[in-house]
Design a protein around this motif. Structure first.
Motif, PDB file in Angstrom:
ATOM      1  N   SER A 287       0.826  -1.212   0.000  1.00  0.00           N
ATOM      2  CA  SER A 287       0.000   0.000   0.000  1.00  0.00           C
ATOM      3  C   SER A 287       0.858   1.259   0.000  1.00  0.00           C
ATOM      4  N   ASN A 288       2.068   1.209   0.588  1.00  0.00           N
ATOM      5  CA  ASN A 288       2.969   2.371   0.594  1.00  0.00           C
ATOM      6  C   ASN A 288       3.369   2.728  -0.827  1.00  0.00           C
ATOM      7  N   THR A 289       3.598   1.685  -1.656  1.00  0.00           N
ATOM      8  CA  THR A 289       4.004   1.941  -3.042  1.00  0.00           C
ATOM      9  C   THR A 289       2.885   2.631  -3.800  1.00  0.00           C
ATOM     10  N   GLU A 290       1.665   2.146  -3.659  1.00  0.00           N
ATOM     11  CA  GLU A 290       0.539   2.755  -4.357  1.00  0.00           C
ATOM     12  C   GLU A 290       0.270   4.171  -3.872  1.00  0.00           C
ATOM     13  N   ALA A 291       0.625   4.466  -2.572  1.00  0.00           N
ATOM     14  CA  ALA A 291       0.393   5.811  -2.053  1.00  0.00           C
ATOM     15  C   ALA A 291       1.476   6.777  -2.493  1.00  0.00           C
ATOM     16  N   SER A 292       2.672   6.273  -2.855  1.00  0.00           N
ATOM     17  CA  SER A 292       3.793   7.152  -3.174  1.00  0.00           C
ATOM     18  C   SER A 292       4.021   7.310  -4.667  1.00  0.00           C
ATOM     19  N   PHE A 293       3.563   6.357  -5.471  1.00  0.00           N
ATOM     20  CA  PHE A 293       3.781   6.430  -6.911  1.00  0.00           C
ATOM     21  C   PHE A 293       2.458   6.126  -7.633  1.00  0.00           C
ATOM     22  N   ARG A 294       2.384   6.599  -8.860  1.00  0.00           N
ATOM     23  CA  ARG A 294       1.262   6.249  -9.739  1.00  0.00           C
ATOM     24  C   ARG A 294       1.813   5.873 -11.117  1.00  0.00           C
ATOM     25  N   ILE A 295       1.091   4.988 -11.804  1.00  0.00           N
ATOM     26  CA  ILE A 295       1.533   4.513 -13.113  1.00  0.00           C
ATOM     27  C   ILE A 295       0.437   4.764 -14.143  1.00  0.00           C
ATOM     28  N   ASP A 296       0.870   5.246 -15.291  1.00  0.00           N
ATOM     29  CA  ASP A 296      -0.062   5.445 -16.407  1.00  0.00           C
ATOM     30  C   ASP A 296      -0.181   4.113 -17.143  1.00  0.00           C
ATOM     31  N   SER A 297      -1.391   3.558 -17.145  1.00  0.00           N
ATOM     32  CA  SER A 297      -1.571   2.215 -17.699  1.00  0.00           C
ATOM     33  C   SER A 297      -1.282   2.141 -19.195  1.00  0.00           C
ATOM     34  N   ASN A 298      -1.415   3.240 -19.910  1.00  0.00           N
ATOM     35  CA  ASN A 298      -1.193   3.210 -21.353  1.00  0.00           C
ATOM     36  C   ASN A 298       0.257   3.526 -21.713  1.00  0.00           C
ATOM     37  N   SER A 299       0.804   4.586 -21.125  1.00  0.00           N
ATOM     38  CA  SER A 299       2.159   5.013 -21.501  1.00  0.00           C
ATOM     39  C   SER A 299       3.246   4.295 -20.719  1.00  0.00           C
ATOM     40  N   GLY A 300       2.924   3.742 -19.568  1.00  0.00           N
ATOM     41  CA  GLY A 300       3.942   3.106 -18.738  1.00  0.00           C
ATOM     42  C   GLY A 300       4.768   4.092 -17.921  1.00  0.00           C
ATOM     43  N   GLU A 301       4.337   5.375 -17.855  1.00  0.00           N
ATOM     44  CA  GLU A 301       5.070   6.364 -17.063  1.00  0.00           C
ATOM     45  C   GLU A 301       4.732   6.196 -15.580  1.00  0.00           C
ATOM     46  N   ILE A 302       5.792   6.157 -14.799  1.00  0.00           N
ATOM     47  CA  ILE A 302       5.633   6.101 -13.333  1.00  0.00           C
ATOM     48  C   ILE A 302       6.066   7.462 -12.784  1.00  0.00           C
ATOM     49  N   LYS A 303       5.201   8.098 -11.995  1.00  0.00           N
ATOM     50  CA  LYS A 303       5.457   9.429 -11.446  1.00  0.00           C
ATOM     51  C   LYS A 303       5.251   9.407  -9.930  1.00  0.00           C
ATOM     52  N   VAL A 304       5.866  10.440  -9.303  1.00  0.00           N
ATOM     53  CA  VAL A 304       5.735  10.597  -7.845  1.00  0.00           C
ATOM     54  C   VAL A 304       4.318  11.042  -7.546  1.00  0.00           C
ATOM     55  N   ASN A 305       3.742  10.389  -6.541  1.00  0.00           N
ATOM     56  CA  ASN A 305       2.362  10.705  -6.187  1.00  0.00           C
ATOM     57  C   ASN A 305       2.198  11.070  -4.709  1.00  0.00           C
ATOM     58  N   GLY A 306       3.240  10.905  -3.926  1.00  0.00           N
ATOM     59  CA  GLY A 306       3.144  11.193  -2.490  1.00  0.00           C
ATOM     60  C   GLY A 306       4.504  11.628  -1.954  1.00  0.00           C
ATOM     61  N   LYS A 307       4.689  11.455  -0.666  1.00  0.00           N
ATOM     62  CA  LYS A 307       5.914  11.909  -0.006  1.00  0.00           C
ATOM     63  C   LYS A 307       7.003  10.856  -0.179  1.00  0.00           C
ATOM     64  N   ILE A 308       8.183  11.333  -0.630  1.00  0.00           N
ATOM     65  CA  ILE A 308       9.359  10.477  -0.749  1.00  0.00           C
ATOM     66  C   ILE A 308      10.350  10.935   0.321  1.00  0.00           C
ATOM     67  N   ASP A 309      10.562  10.092   1.325  1.00  0.00           N
ATOM     68  CA  ASP A 309      11.384  10.475   2.480  1.00  0.00           C
ATOM     69  C   ASP A 309      12.502   9.458   2.643  1.00  0.00           C
ATOM     70  N   PHE A 310      13.730   9.934   2.497  1.00  0.00           N
ATOM     71  CA  PHE A 310      14.900   9.071   2.634  1.00  0.00           C
ATOM     72  C   PHE A 310      14.979   8.465   4.027  1.00  0.00           C
ATOM     73  N   GLU A 311      14.555   9.240   5.057  1.00  0.00           N
ATOM     74  CA  GLU A 311      14.666   8.753   6.426  1.00  0.00           C
ATOM     75  C   GLU A 311      13.681   7.625   6.719  1.00  0.00           C
ATOM     76  N   GLU A 312      12.623   7.491   5.894  1.00  0.00           N
ATOM     77  CA  GLU A 312      11.658   6.410   6.082  1.00  0.00           C
ATOM     78  C   GLU A 312      11.997   5.186   5.224  1.00  0.00           C
ATOM     79  N   ILE A 313      12.196   5.393   3.944  1.00  0.00           N
ATOM     80  CA  ILE A 313      12.514   4.287   3.033  1.00  0.00           C
ATOM     81  C   ILE A 313      13.634   4.758   2.117  1.00  0.00           C
ATOM     82  N   LYS A 314      14.739   3.996   2.131  1.00  0.00           N
ATOM     83  CA  LYS A 314      15.891   4.361   1.313  1.00  0.00           C
ATOM     84  C   LYS A 314      15.868   3.667  -0.038  1.00  0.00           C
TER      85      LYS A 314
END
Length: 794
Positions: A287-314
């Motif tokens: 669920s963390n992955t789905e909350a932090s990133f989103r994927i365009d089903s047609n183009s295959g582009e993955i973009k940032v969708n939430g908080k990216i914190d080095f101190e939480e997940i490296k």
């Protein structure tokens, strides 16, 4: 328990020696222990008192205690036997997550004298976590046309333990169609894969139910399973294929929403709907992955969708599926490894533990005041922290262990200069731009008794009239102490000594709190002209400090003694003065002299003589010298004068009010042929005596002038000094004393009786003060001069 194994034990000893050498100046040391997680309450860890070189008997008196940062109360020390034991449950995974090293750092503090030790307790992992798959069931759809050796990705299990306890092995339930291919690299980046070993035939077998089992390397070993439900599909026999099986991406933390991470590209050899690819996250993605990133089903582009914190997940590991629109659809898989790069977005954190609420001003340099620990959640240079203090404070920071510091005294303190310090500790990291944090430590300087009470001046002069009432307040001494509280509480007392035959305390007393000085009895100028003593001021500190001040109490004369006649008689006692006088004496002849003295001084002892009128109003042929007391004839005597003449001479001093005495002089007039001769001879002798004493009188007059000049000069100097000094106080204090110029004195009497002029040392008399001494000398010279004049006249 202590670490076992010769090699590891030697390594720990070397590390301990280096840490002890680095912390030698602050009296710090380090001891290392190790225990397993989940140890029961009371589990023995180590004999910490013995390992630190401390005696059991001194643990309680020296306030032996333990402090730990962000570790709760996992460990405790038995002060009776000095044993460190487990106090509460320790879960290594909760404490350190998946960190390879997990330790609890303890700060052991011992007071009296203050010592600081660092103790590191390593928490060893036990196999208390089984392998866990992302899901307990997984559905796979596989076309019957898939060729042999086709690979199908599976999500592996995870184990919260570390080391051998997290080393997983997989086993697939026995079947004739699939085998399991396990990655051989340590990172296990390549997923588990099912490998088709036998062609599928939907008409023979449409579904397969397999069980994938993961076993860790712990003892005892723990397992986890996932059920694989494989559905055999028909027709669409080409699955999408990605360019790479694994994509490695680097992404800055705190990237904005919408930031492009990667654009995926998969291909399908089929045509039409069977070759139209849709992209999506794997069904078992977190669920963390789905909350932090989103994927365009047609183009295959993955973009940032939430908080990216080095101190939480490296590091993010994202499983991607590519599915075509065939019937049935076919799937392709790839893995994206997103490495999060640290930026300096966390300021250092300071934790200050004050050991001393206040520090004595005489504390030696090196005294530890507070413990400071610093943490920074960033990494690399962004987490390298340096600490500093506000300038110009008598303190410094001493590094004791890693990111631990001690705030220690660097130079001497003085509470009277500054009694409180607000020390600001600044922690700054090495990022660009750098971030900093400050913490304030309030250090109160406690007073010690290092200042003695001080008087405004070393000596005071007090004037008191004699015959004062008992208990009269004559002066108030006051001393000031720069210390505080009981160290500044001043009490006063007399410095006892002897004044003649009596104790000083019989004359005066001082109030212990107010410093008021009282005369306990009436003072007598004729007995004591100057009373000199010391008053001591002492504070209530431990040990007490004190100082003395000298008081010079001048007892001023009052007219309390009447003139005393010196008449002939046994011992100079009282009686009438009888004298034979020849009738043949001439006018101005001295026939008798009345002598009187006064125990007072100055004006009060200056005597004058008056002849009282005779009874009946008859005019007497005699007169008396106003200041000499000499009775002389006013005319030549004749036969009409009574043969017995009774004269009353009134002796009066110049005090206010004046005191008097009356002298009776009996003169017997006789007719004698030889009397005139004798008188003549006396006159001749008197003339010779006067001629002989002319030179003496000249010298005496010169002496009088010199003494008078010296007296005037001394009085002027004394008055100037008195005006420059603070005015003395006293309820019994008189005004300025009256002085008599010698030129206005015709004659006075001054008796130097046996009296105690002043008190100095241990009852030893001290000469009278300069003004009084000069007056006495002047009076004595006048007496000699009048005596010579009288002698010359007789």
């Amino acid at each position: 328990m202590l670490t076992s194994g010769p090699g590891r034990q030697e390594a720990w000893r070397l590390l301990l020696s280096l840490l002890l050498l680095a912390a030698w100046e602050t009296g710090s040391g380090q001891v290392h222990y190790s225990i397993s997680e989940e140890a029961k309450h009371g589990t023995f860890v180590g004999r910490i008192a013995q390992d630190l070189g401390l005696e059991l008997a001194e643990l309680v008196p020296r306030l032996f205690r333990v402090a730990s940062k962000d570790r709760g109360d996992f460990l405790e020390i038995n002060l009776q036997n000095g044993i460190l034991f487990v106090n509460s449950r320790i879960d290594r995974e909760e404490l350190c997550r998946r960190s390879a090293e997990c330790s609890i750092h303890l700060e052991v503090i011992v007071d009296r004298p203050l010592q600081l030790f660092h103790v590191e307790v390593e928490i060893k992992d036990i196999n208390d976590n089984p392998p866990v798959f992302p899901a307990t069931h997984k559905n796979l759809f596989i076309s019957e046309t898939r060729p042999l050796d086709s690979h199908f990705s599976l999500e592996g299990a995870s184990d919260a333990d570390i080391g051998a306890n997290a080393l997983l092995t997989y086993r697939l339930s026995p079947n004739e169609y699939f085998s399991l291919e396990v990655p051989t690299n340590d990172e296990q980046v390549t997923p588990l894969e099912l490998v088709l070993k036998k062609p599928l035939d939907r008409e023979v077998t449409s579904e397969l139910l397999l069980v994938l089992k993961a076993t860790d390397g712990g003892k005892p070993e723990l397992t986890g399973t996932v059920e694989l439900n494989i559905t055999v599909l028909d027709v669409n026999d080409n699955a999408p294929v990605f360019d790479k099986a694994v994509y490695r991406i680097k992404l800055l933390e705190n990237a904005r929403n919408g930031t492009l991470v990667i654009r995926l590209n998969a291909s399908d050899l089929d045509e039409g709907s069977n070759g139209h690819i849709l992209y999506s996250f794997a069904t078992d993605v977190s669920s963390n992955t789905e909350a932090s990133f989103r994927i365009d089903s047609n183009s295959g582009e993955i973009k940032v969708n939430g908080k990216i914190d080095f101190e939480e997940i490296k590091l993010w590991k994202v499983q991607i599926e590519a599915v075509d629109k065939g019937n049935p659809p076919m799937f392709g898989h790839c893995t994206i490894l997103i490495e999060v790069l640290d930026i300096n977005d966390n300021a250092p954190e300071l934790l200050v533990t004050s050991l001393l609420l206040s520090i004595p001003e005489d504390a030696p340099p090196g005294t530890v005041i507070a413990l400071i620990s610093v943490t920074d959640h960033d990494a690399g240079g962004n987490a390298q922290v340096t600490c500093s203090l506000t300038p110009q404070v008598p303190f410094k920071l001493v590094s004791t262990f890693k990111n631990y510091y001690s705030l220690v005294l660097d130079s001497a303190l003085d509470r009277e200069s500054l009694e409180n310090y607000e020390v600001v500790v600044t922690a700054r990291d090495g990022g660009s731009p750098s971030l900093s944090t400050t913490a304030s430590v309030s250090v109160e300087v406690a007073d010690v008794n290092d200042n003695a009470p001080a008087f405004a001046q070393p000596e005071y002069t007090v004037f008191v009239k004699e015959n004062n009432p008992p208990g009269c307040h004559i002066f108030t001494v006051s001393a000031r102490d720069a210390d505080a509280q009981e160290n500044a509480l001043v009490s006063y007392s007399l410095v006892e000594r002897r004044v003649g035959e009596r104790a000083l305390s019989s004359y005066v007393s001082v109030h212990a709190e107010s410093g008021k000085v009282y005369a306990l009895q009436p003072l007598d100028h004729e007995e004591l002209e100057l009373l000199q003593f010391q008053v001591s001021a002492r504070d209530a500190g431990v040990p007490p400090l004190g100082s003395n001040v000298t008081l010079q109490v001048f007892v001023l004369d009052e007219n309390d003694n009447a003139p005393a006649l010196l008449l002939p008689g046994p011992g100079g006692g009282a009686g009438a003065l009888s004298q034979l006088v020849a009738r043949s004496v001439s006018a101005g002849h001295v026939v008798a002299k009345v002598r009187a003295v006064d125990a007072d001084s100055g004006y009060n002892a200056w005597l004058s003589y008056e002849l009282q009128p005779a009874a009946g109003g008859a005019r007497s042929p005699f007169r008396v010298g106003l200041y000499t007391g000499e009775i002389s004839t006013t005319r030549a005597l004749d036969e009409a004068d009574a043969p017995r003449q009774r004269l009353l001479v009134l002796v009066k001093d110049h005090g206010e009010p004046a005191l008097t005495a009356t002298a009776t002089v009996l003169l017997s007039l006789e007719d004698s042929g030889q009397a005139p001769k004798a008188s003549s001879r006396a006159s001749t002798g008197a003339v010779g005596a006067e001629a002989a004493l002319v030179d003496v009188n000249v010298y005496l007059i010169i002496a009088i002038c010199a003494v008078s000049s010296l007296l005037v000069l001394t009085l002027l100097l004394y008055t100037a000094l008195r005006c420059s000094a603070p005015p003395s106080e006293g309820a019994c204090g008189p005004g300025k004393p009256t002085l008599v110029c010698s030129s206005a004195v015709g004659s006075w009497s001054y008796l130097q009786q046996k009296r105690q002029r002043c008190a100095l040392g241990r009852g030893r008399p001290r000469p009278t003060s300069w003004p009084s001494a000069l007056v006495s000398l002047q009076v004595r010279v006048l007496e000699i001069l009048e005596t010579n004049r009288s002698f010359a006249r007789m």
